[in-house]
Design an enzyme around this catalytic site. Structure first.
Site, PDB file in Angstrom:
ATOM      1  N   GLU A  93       0.822  -1.197   0.000  1.00  0.00           N
ATOM      2  CA  GLU A  93       0.000   0.000   0.000  1.00  0.00           C
ATOM      3  C   GLU A  93       0.859   1.251   0.000  1.00  0.00           C
ATOM      4  O   GLU A  93       1.953   1.269   0.547  1.00  0.00           O
ATOM      5  CB  GLU A  93      -0.896   0.013   1.241  1.00  0.00           C
ATOM      6  CG  GLU A  93      -1.798  -1.191   1.359  1.00  0.00           C
ATOM      7  CD  GLU A  93      -2.435  -1.281   2.737  1.00  0.00           C
ATOM      8  OE1 GLU A  93      -2.474  -0.255   3.451  1.00  0.00           O
ATOM      9  OE2 GLU A  93      -2.874  -2.384   3.109  1.00  0.00           O
ATOM     10  N   CYS A 120       0.221  -3.096  15.111  1.00  0.00           N
ATOM     11  CA  CYS A 120       0.416  -2.914  13.671  1.00  0.00           C
ATOM     12  C   CYS A 120      -0.281  -3.993  12.851  1.00  0.00           C
ATOM     13  O   CYS A 120      -0.033  -5.193  13.035  1.00  0.00           O
ATOM     14  CB  CYS A 120       1.909  -2.907  13.355  1.00  0.00           C
ATOM     15  SG  CYS A 120       2.277  -2.711  11.602  1.00  0.00           S
ATOM     16  N   CYS A 331      -1.662   1.650   7.501  1.00  0.00           N
ATOM     17  CA  CYS A 331      -1.082   0.687   6.574  1.00  0.00           C
ATOM     18  C   CYS A 331      -1.363  -0.750   6.989  1.00  0.00           C
ATOM     19  O   CYS A 331      -1.386  -1.080   8.168  1.00  0.00           O
ATOM     20  CB  CYS A 331       0.426   0.925   6.424  1.00  0.00           C
ATOM     21  SG  CYS A 331       1.359   0.758   7.936  1.00  0.00           S
TER      22      CYS A 331
END
Length: 347
Positions: A93, A120, A331
């Site tokens: 991405e 994350c 992300c």
């Protein structure tokens, strides 16, 4: 067998290529001009190269410029692009973040990530491969808004300093006169503190450094970020404290705020202690929950108070404005969704 790509090659590598193809040495600079300064989508468009040169390149190389396969657009103007990679059914991405004073591109450096940070989404994919310098540069080169870019941050998927050779090649291309000729002061590389890579980066690049800190206490950091067990933050800070950043190069610390975990007065006090003597900025970041994590974000009032307390202690502190919330711009979310979709199709 897939051909190698030209995009992502440094001038030195291009000189080696034209030498092997028995082409004049000056052809390398011409190729670099087409790759990094002009808007082409094929080798055939390199019109100042001889027919012999173009034929030789076509027989042995692909250009390496790949368009995104999907784009999501936020109500605030943020765009998230999905790119395929050389790893089958794996995606990365890139987020384009326009603002009044700057237009920033957040690029990825790996497919997935090894580091396993608790907060994350990319880490939940696991590590799936390194991006080549070409795949890193492609995120910039193929961007429709490329001409409007003012800043680049290596804060997308992956840990940049766990992919040092390709990272450094991409930075050379971005900042060299033969490449995209960007000022290194407009590029920031983020790391969770991979010390060998950080030393290499500090000594051989002029770009800014951002360190993901997230708590000043070692026991808490071990729970949030397993890298603390290998590269303790005290060792990371010693290297930073001893390095001469000069007058323009900047060091910043990223600090995602988690409710009841790292947002208390004792954290302010300890941050001031461990960062004493380091001229830096702290960026406070709102945490937006991801699937299967026990963490919650601090509320706005707590973040404002935290910022005020750090500022009173003499540390420049900002709260980073959240962008692209309606398209899940953090992300890892879009690529994970695409990865699951492809796996289901294959099954």
């Amino acid at each position: 067998m897939a051909k190698d790509t030209l995009l992502g090659k440094t001038l030195e590598e291009l000189i080696q290529i034209v030498t092997e193809l028995k082409l004049p040495k000056f052809t390398a600079k011409q190729i670099a001009d087409w790759l990094y300064k002009k808007d082409i989508i094929s080798i055939e468009e390199m019109s100042n190269l001889s027919l012999k040169a173009r034929t030789a390149l076509l027989e042995n190389y692909d250009l390496g410029i790949t368009a995104s396969t999907k784009v999501q657009v936020s109500v605030d103007g943020t765009k998230k692009y999905l790119y395929p990679t050389a790893h089958a059914h794996k995606f990365i991405e890139t987020a384009y973040i326009p603002d009044q004073k700057r237009n920033t591109l957040c690029v990825s450096s790996q497919v997935g990530c090894k580091m396993g940070c608790l907060f994350c989404m990319t880490g939940k994919q696991g590590f799936q491969g390194q991006l080549s310098s070409g795949e890193i540069i492609n995120q910039i080169r193929s961007l429709p808004e490329r001409e409007n870019l003012s800043n680049i941050v290596y804060m997308g998927m992956g840990e940049p300093l766990d992919n040092v050779p390709e990272l450094m090649k991409s930075l050379e291309i971005l900042t060299s006169d033969y490449g995209m000729a960007m000022s290194p002061r407009r590029i920031t590389v983020s790391t969770i503190g991979i010390i060998p890579g950080m030393i290499e980066f500090l000594n051989h690049s002029e770009c800014h450094l951002a360190v993901s800190l997230h708590t000043p206490f070692e026991d808490e950091r071990k729970k949030l970020m397993p890298v603390q067990n290998v590269y303790p933050i005290k060792d990371v800070l010693k290297i930073i404290r001893d390095f001469d950043f000069g007058l323009q190069r900047r060091i910043s610390f990223e600090y995602i705020m988690f409710k009841g975990i790292n947002d208390t007065p004792r954290h302010v006090k300890e941050l001031c202690r461990i960062l004493d003597g380091i001229k830096c900025r702290i960026n406070l970041i709102r945490f937006h929950p991801i699937p299967d994590t026990p963490l919650d974000g601090s509320d706005d009032a707590t973040m404002e108070d935290f910022k005020e307390q750090l500022t009173k202690k003499g540390i420049t502190t900002t709260i980073r404005r959240s962008r692209g919330l309606d398209i899940f711009a953090a992300c890892g979310l879009l690529s994970t969704k695409e990865l699951v979709k492809r796996q289901e199709e294959d099954f």
